[in-house]
Design a protein around this motif. Structure first.
Motif, short mmCIF file in Angstrom:
data_model
loop_
_atom_site.label_atom_id
_atom_site.label_comp_id
_atom_site.label_asym_id
_atom_site.label_seq_id
_atom_site.Cartn_x
_atom_site.Cartn_y
_atom_site.Cartn_z
N PRO A 1 5.72 17.33 -14.62
CA PRO A 1 6.70 18.12 -13.89
C PRO A 1 8.08 18.12 -14.54
CG PRO A 1 6.34 16.01 -12.82
CD PRO A 1 5.34 16.10 -13.92
N SER A 2 8.34 17.14 -15.40
CA SER A 2 9.64 17.05 -16.08
C SER A 2 9.43 16.24 -17.36
CB SER A 2 10.68 16.39 -15.19
OG SER A 2 10.28 15.06 -14.87
N ALA A 3 10.46 16.19 -18.18
CA ALA A 3 10.39 15.39 -19.41
C ALA A 3 10.48 13.90 -19.05
CB ALA A 3 11.53 15.77 -20.34
N GLY A 4 9.82 13.07 -19.86
CA GLY A 4 9.88 11.64 -19.60
C GLY A 4 8.89 10.87 -20.45
N TYR A 5 8.71 9.61 -20.11
CA TYR A 5 7.81 8.72 -20.85
C TYR A 5 6.65 8.31 -19.96
CZ TYR A 5 11.56 8.34 -24.28
OH TYR A 5 12.51 8.61 -25.23
N LEU A 6 5.44 8.32 -20.53
CA LEU A 6 4.26 7.96 -19.78
C LEU A 6 4.00 6.45 -19.83
CD1 LEU A 6 1.72 10.76 -20.78
CD2 LEU A 6 3.16 10.66 -18.76
N SER A 7 3.52 5.92 -18.73
CA SER A 7 3.10 4.52 -18.67
C SER A 7 2.01 4.40 -17.62
CB SER A 7 4.28 3.61 -18.33
OG SER A 7 4.79 3.91 -17.03
N ASN A 8 1.38 3.25 -17.56
CA ASN A 8 0.33 2.98 -16.57
C ASN A 8 -0.77 4.04 -16.59
OD1 ASN A 8 1.87 0.75 -15.67
ND2 ASN A 8 3.02 2.07 -14.27
N ILE A 9 -1.17 4.45 -17.78
CA ILE A 9 -2.27 5.41 -17.89
C ILE A 9 -3.54 4.71 -17.43
CG2 ILE A 9 -3.63 6.84 -19.47
CD1 ILE A 9 -1.10 7.13 -21.18
N THR A 10 -4.07 5.16 -16.31
CA THR A 10 -5.14 4.41 -15.62
C THR A 10 -6.54 4.86 -15.98
OG1 THR A 10 -5.03 5.95 -13.75
CG2 THR A 10 -3.63 3.99 -13.65
N ILE A 11 -6.67 5.97 -16.68
CA ILE A 11 -7.99 6.54 -16.94
C ILE A 11 -8.23 6.62 -18.44
CG2 ILE A 11 -7.18 8.93 -16.93
CD1 ILE A 11 -10.41 7.74 -15.27
N THR A 12 -9.42 6.28 -18.88
CA THR A 12 -9.75 6.40 -20.30
C THR A 12 -10.33 7.78 -20.58
OG1 THR A 12 -11.94 5.45 -19.90
CG2 THR A 12 -10.18 3.94 -20.57
N ASN A 13 -10.23 8.18 -21.81
CA ASN A 13 -10.71 9.50 -22.22
C ASN A 13 -12.22 9.60 -21.99
OD1 ASN A 13 -10.40 12.05 -23.25
ND2 ASN A 13 -10.56 11.42 -25.39
N GLY A 14 -12.63 10.66 -21.24
CA GLY A 14 -14.04 10.88 -20.96
C GLY A 14 -14.54 10.25 -19.67
N SER A 15 -13.64 9.63 -18.90
CA SER A 15 -14.04 9.00 -17.64
C SER A 15 -13.98 10.00 -16.48
CB SER A 15 -13.14 7.81 -17.33
OG SER A 15 -13.24 6.82 -18.33
N TYR A 16 -14.66 9.65 -15.39
CA TYR A 16 -14.66 10.50 -14.19
C TYR A 16 -13.56 10.01 -13.25
CZ TYR A 16 -16.22 12.72 -9.87
OH TYR A 16 -16.28 13.47 -8.70
N ILE A 17 -12.89 10.98 -12.59
CA ILE A 17 -11.85 10.63 -11.63
C ILE A 17 -11.99 11.49 -10.38
CG2 ILE A 17 -10.10 12.29 -12.45
CD1 ILE A 17 -8.04 9.97 -12.06
N GLN A 18 -11.60 10.92 -9.25
CA GLN A 18 -11.63 11.64 -7.98
C GLN A 18 -10.30 12.35 -7.75
OE1 GLN A 18 -13.95 12.10 -5.72
NE2 GLN A 18 -15.51 10.54 -6.04
N GLU A 19 -10.37 13.48 -7.10
CA GLU A 19 -9.16 14.21 -6.73
C GLU A 19 -8.24 13.30 -5.92
OE1 GLU A 19 -7.83 18.14 -4.11
OE2 GLU A 19 -9.94 17.80 -4.63
N GLY A 20 -6.92 13.33 -6.27
CA GLY A 20 -5.93 12.55 -5.53
C GLY A 20 -5.66 11.17 -6.11
N MET A 21 -6.43 10.75 -7.12
CA MET A 21 -6.22 9.44 -7.74
C MET A 21 -5.13 9.54 -8.80
SD MET A 21 -8.25 7.42 -6.16
CE MET A 21 -8.26 5.98 -7.24
#
Length: 410
Positions: free
Chosen positions: A217-237
């Motif tokens: 939504p805006s410029a910034g720095y990412l942290s706490n990336i909780t999902i690995t590439n290729g993993s499944y995630i539920q809506e709202g997580m």
């Protein structure tokens, strides 16, 4: 050894003119040979004396150095950037040394939430904590094309295109008065709803062939990336945290045995892995937010949390070596940490004892606040401690640097 004048005087009578006397021929030859040999011996003695004098001047420093002393000329010191400071007693705070991490400040960060369920793929290769994202940048794709009822983004695009075509047709029919106002308004409503769903799936700003686009939504720095590439995630997580990086928090993890000291903590210094600098919260508008007053049997640590202004050099999600500073300062001799040399667990410093003479000195260390180290033994007030150029001086002590104008060929 006789000096040159004494030697010259000792041979002068052999050359004083005297009254002529008759000398047999054999005696004259013998006397001349004696004088010749005498002159050769004296010349050799004088040459040896001069050589000895030359050696003494050249090697004066080397021959008069005490054990552990180093000859380092002022020119070498200037070339090495050598700096010293005089040791003195000064207030030194109590220190609790521990580990911790840098995290975004709660009021300076926002969560990026999965807008749909499905398989997550990184839109940025090798995406990791600390990544600098621009506003509106696509960082993830979520697709369910091979799962359940199909991909939501693909269906949203199809519904949007159908609603758009129906809306354009309704506008034409309305102009020809072939449909009622109610029918036109319903077509417009269906179009607006389909458009909103399409935008939510990344439509118009991203290629939905890869699934639903997740954008910042805006410029910034990412942290706490909780999902690995290729993993499944539920809506709202949550997928990651986006921080503007203007304010950060320093979270120290302190062992429980320091619990009685936590209320005495006033500030902190810290080191981070990718920088040699010592960061001081006192210089960064830092303040203590809270410290743990309760714990669980599963943890042997209590949190101590500070907030500070980021100067732009520190990334959230970074590990930190932390030096918590407590009240109750005492007088101590402390020197910059960089002045210390460690060898097999023993610490040394270098003292300047004359303009071009230095000495290696073993010391005992005490508290360390991340910038300065307390010296318990080995240094007295007034001692001149080398603080910069220590490495070059150490090399000189090992014999890797030979003082200018000196050779070992005698």
């Amino acid at each position: 050894m006789q000096d040159k004048n004494t030697l010259q005087n000792s041979i002068r009578p052999a050359f004083i003119k005297t009254k002529a006397t008759h000398t047999p021929k054999g005696q004259t030859t013998k006397s001349m040979n004696t004088k010749k040999y005498t002159a050769i011996i004296i010349a050799a003695i004088l040459a040896a004396g001069c050589a000895k004098t030359s050696h003494t001047v050249e090697d004066d420093h080397e021959e008069h150095l005490a054990e552990g002393e180093i000859h380092f000329t002022p020119q070498q010191a200037a070339n090495a950037g050598l700096q010293t400071q005089k040791a003195a007693l000064a207030p030194f705070a109590g220190v609790i040394r521990c580990g911790g991490s840098i995290t975004p400040a709660p009021d300076d960060a926002s969560e990026i939430i999965a807008p749909a369920s499905g398989i997550v793929t990184y839109a940025v290769p090798a995406l990791s904590d600390g990544y600098k994202a621009s506003a509106g940048e696509t960082i993830f794709h979520i697709t369910s094309r091979t799962i359940g009822s199909g991909d939501a983004a693909y269906k949203a695009r199809a519904a949007y295109k159908a609603a758009q075509a129906q809306y354009q047709r309704a506008k034409t029919l309305k102009a020809e008065k072939l449909i009622t106002a109610t029918e036109y308004e319903q077509a417009e409503l269906d179009y607006r709803n389909a458009e909103a769903a399409y935008h939510a799936a990344g439509g118009t700003t991203s290629d939905t062939r890869f699934g639903t686009a997740v954008q910042t939504p805006s410029a910034g720095y990412l942290s706490n990336i909780t999902i690995t590439n290729g993993s499944y995630i539920q809506e709202g997580m949550p997928l990651a945290t986006l921080s503007k990086n203007r304010k950060l928090q320093l979270k120290a993890e302190v062992e429980k045995n320091h619990y009685r000291e936590l209320n005495k903590i006033r500030s902190a210094n810290f080191h981070i892995p990718y920088d040699d600098a010592t960061y001081k919260l006192a210089d960064m508008n830092g303040r203590l937010i809270t410290y743990g007053r309760a714990s669980t049997p599963q943890s042997n640590y209590l949190p101590v949390i500070f907030q500070f202004d980021n100067n732009g050099d520190i990334l959230p999600g970074t590990y930190a070596e932390i030096f918590l500073l407590t009240e109750g300062k005492t007088e101590a001799i402390a020197i910059p940490e960089k002045a210390l040399v460690e060898e097999s667990g023993i610490y040394y410093i270098y003292l300047r004892i004359h303009d071009d003479i230095y000495r290696r000195q073993q010391v005992t260390t005490g508290r360390n606040d991340g910038e300065r180290v307390e010296i318990l033994t080995g240094v007295a007030p007034g001692d001149e401690v080398v603080t910069d150029g220590v490495h070059q001086l150490k090399q000189a002590a090992l014999g890797n640097i030979i003082p200018e104008g000196h050779t070992h060929a005698h």
